[in-house]
Design an enzyme around this catalytic site. Sequence first.
Site, mmCIF file in Angstrom:
data_model
loop_
_atom_site.group_PDB
_atom_site.id
_atom_site.type_symbol
_atom_site.label_atom_id
_atom_site.label_comp_id
_atom_site.label_asym_id
_atom_site.label_seq_id
_atom_site.Cartn_x
_atom_site.Cartn_y
_atom_site.Cartn_z
ATOM 1 N N LYS A 98 -17.052 0.072 -7.806
ATOM 2 C CA LYS A 98 -16.912 1.487 -7.460
ATOM 3 C C LYS A 98 -15.609 2.099 -7.966
ATOM 4 C CE LYS A 98 -20.773 2.040 -5.055
ATOM 5 N NZ LYS A 98 -21.854 2.907 -5.576
ATOM 6 N N GLU A 120 -19.057 10.455 0.186
ATOM 7 C CA GLU A 120 -19.932 9.786 1.131
ATOM 8 C C GLU A 120 -19.783 8.290 0.894
ATOM 9 O OE1 GLU A 120 -20.933 10.786 -1.827
ATOM 10 O OE2 GLU A 120 -21.744 8.880 -2.535
ATOM 11 N N SER A 386 -21.754 -7.095 -8.420
ATOM 12 C CA SER A 386 -21.124 -5.779 -8.307
ATOM 13 C C SER A 386 -20.014 -5.699 -7.268
ATOM 14 C CB SER A 386 -22.189 -4.723 -8.002
ATOM 15 O OG SER A 386 -22.909 -5.099 -6.849
#
Lengths: 409, 267
Positions: A98, A120, A386
Amino acid sequence: MRPSPAPAPAALPDDRGHFGPFGGRYVAETLMPALLELEGAFRRFSADPAFARELAGLLADFAGRPTPLLFAERLSAHAGGAAIFLKREDLAHTGAHKINNTLGQVLLARRMGKRKVIAETGAGQHGVATATAAARFGLSCRIFMGVEDIRRQATNVQRMRLLGAEVVPVAAGGGTLKDAMNEAMRAWVDTVDDTFYVIGSVAGPHPYPLMVREFQTVIGREARAQILAAAGRLPDALIACVGGGSNAIGLFHPFLEDGVALIGVEAAGEGVDSGRHAATLGRGTVGVLHGSKSFVLQTPAGQIREAHSVSAGLDYPGVGPEHAWLKETGRARYVAVTDAEALAAFRLLCRLEGILPALESAHAVAWALREAAARPAEAIVIVNLSGRGDKDLAIVAGPEAGMQEEKTA
Amino acid sequence: MNRIEETFRRLSAAGETALVGFVTAGDPDAERSLAVCAALCAGGVDVLELGVPFSDPTADGPVIQRAAARALAAGTDLAAVLHMARRLRAGHSVPIVLFSYYNPILAYGAEAFHRDALEAGADGVLIVDLPPEESAELTSRWPDRRLALIRLTTPTTPPGRMRAIAASASGFIYHVSRLGVTGGRGPDLTGIERQVAALRAVSTLPVCVGFGIAQPEEAAAVGRLADGVVVGSAFVQTIAEAADDPGLAERVRRQAERLKGALPRKQ
């Protein structure tokens, strides 16, 4: 197992944000000028070498890129087929992919003169990555998070608060990612004149699916160079989990024009026939949610259904529009893995490779075991790991995990 | 001439300001919602906006979010809203505008929606999350323009965009008077005056102003600047408070009457 020959136009989206029939900008009029401004700024700065240099510097020195591509020797032997490589996004700063996107968007926010950011978050990884980038640049930061996710991802809530962000609990609906995104969009409508909305996935209205993809393709570009260096050839298949789909697009996109199988793994929750799952591409229909047209989980009357997954990051009834397009054109294939299979893969990776994967990524690992087993020893499969799983310890060790495994075992 | 056009012409000739009333259809259930709508008409509402409940109302504040949840729990879907419109139309000549998010209409089907909405007696539709950039996919599948597509403008709409929106609008223009979601704080009169003047410069359509108007005094002040005033959350709040009160309809009627009574006469 070769992909279908349908052309995969890497040139999409078009200038209105459409990937074939998907994508677009389905938002309240109040937000349209902001989206047009954002699109202009993104196009301007992403063509600016100084912006690219600043982002590359941050990705290297702050985020710790490039992340390694690891040959998972014991996992491969266990699967008994293809060689499995892991793209180690879990080793990026803040523990997930991210950060690639939030650094890009926060840099863009600064150049646009915005001093406040909102975001969010589901599992909390995007919230942490946004709070981290905001702290690095001294921007004020508010993170919207569903109450159910706050409960199951408490350590990430603590991290966000330590980073100076305000975590706003969202009690509406099921208290998960969908509800957090609703509330973030409401907050943005309220403050659009001075606030930048950092969306964490390749979802939302144009230009977000394009912009987030561009910031995440660093994963695939690195992986491509790394596998060429390690094996002297391209892989046979790429595997990544898909909630909204940002880590998958980031890995897939630089391989779109290659003959490499692309496999997205959705959350089957308690089983795709149980009604409690998040297999949006597998079981959804075309609809409009959160600003773009894509597949969604919905009733025949167009009401959005609650998704379910043991993994908060995959617990979302929508999916990025580019994935819908890759599915429609046959360029990518989408499969689903249950809560129980993901939990088992989590444990397996811990023991065989000494890596605690995020529960989201464990879905990709679970499918990789099957995919590798079905391929010959000389085949190569890359799995996008990830994120790391420290945030999930309470779930994996808790009574819920046992229940999940029993229910769907 | 459709009922919307006719109504604004009549009001303009009489020097009246339009009261546009919004409620979520099916809140708290079909029968009581129908009674509330009839009461709004009796109380002097000139245009009725029927909200189609949606699971994820990202443009709405808490009051209308809860109304949507109540209506959905009572089984309201777009087909039920159209059925309500049909029953209302049987006894009322008020223009009916369906107020919806796009997804329920997309699921219903563009052609079927156009046909059934007109058949039910609806006069227009306002789709919150369908900006002009995306609306051709819907309107290109409509055989005619009998169903007005009401457009929104906001304080963030720049002049060039305002002109383009006005050019594609029909019925009236719904001007959102401030940033944010429905309900909440009152109107910003200085802003509204400037924005309505900008709209007048690019459009001859009636301009109705909404968002955050609850009290008769607020309606009166905004009414001096526009052709119509939209009141939504205030009615919905009354429904929430008095849902189980047998006097619900009467309370709503009096509320509408007070609002309509406060609106200025222009001559």
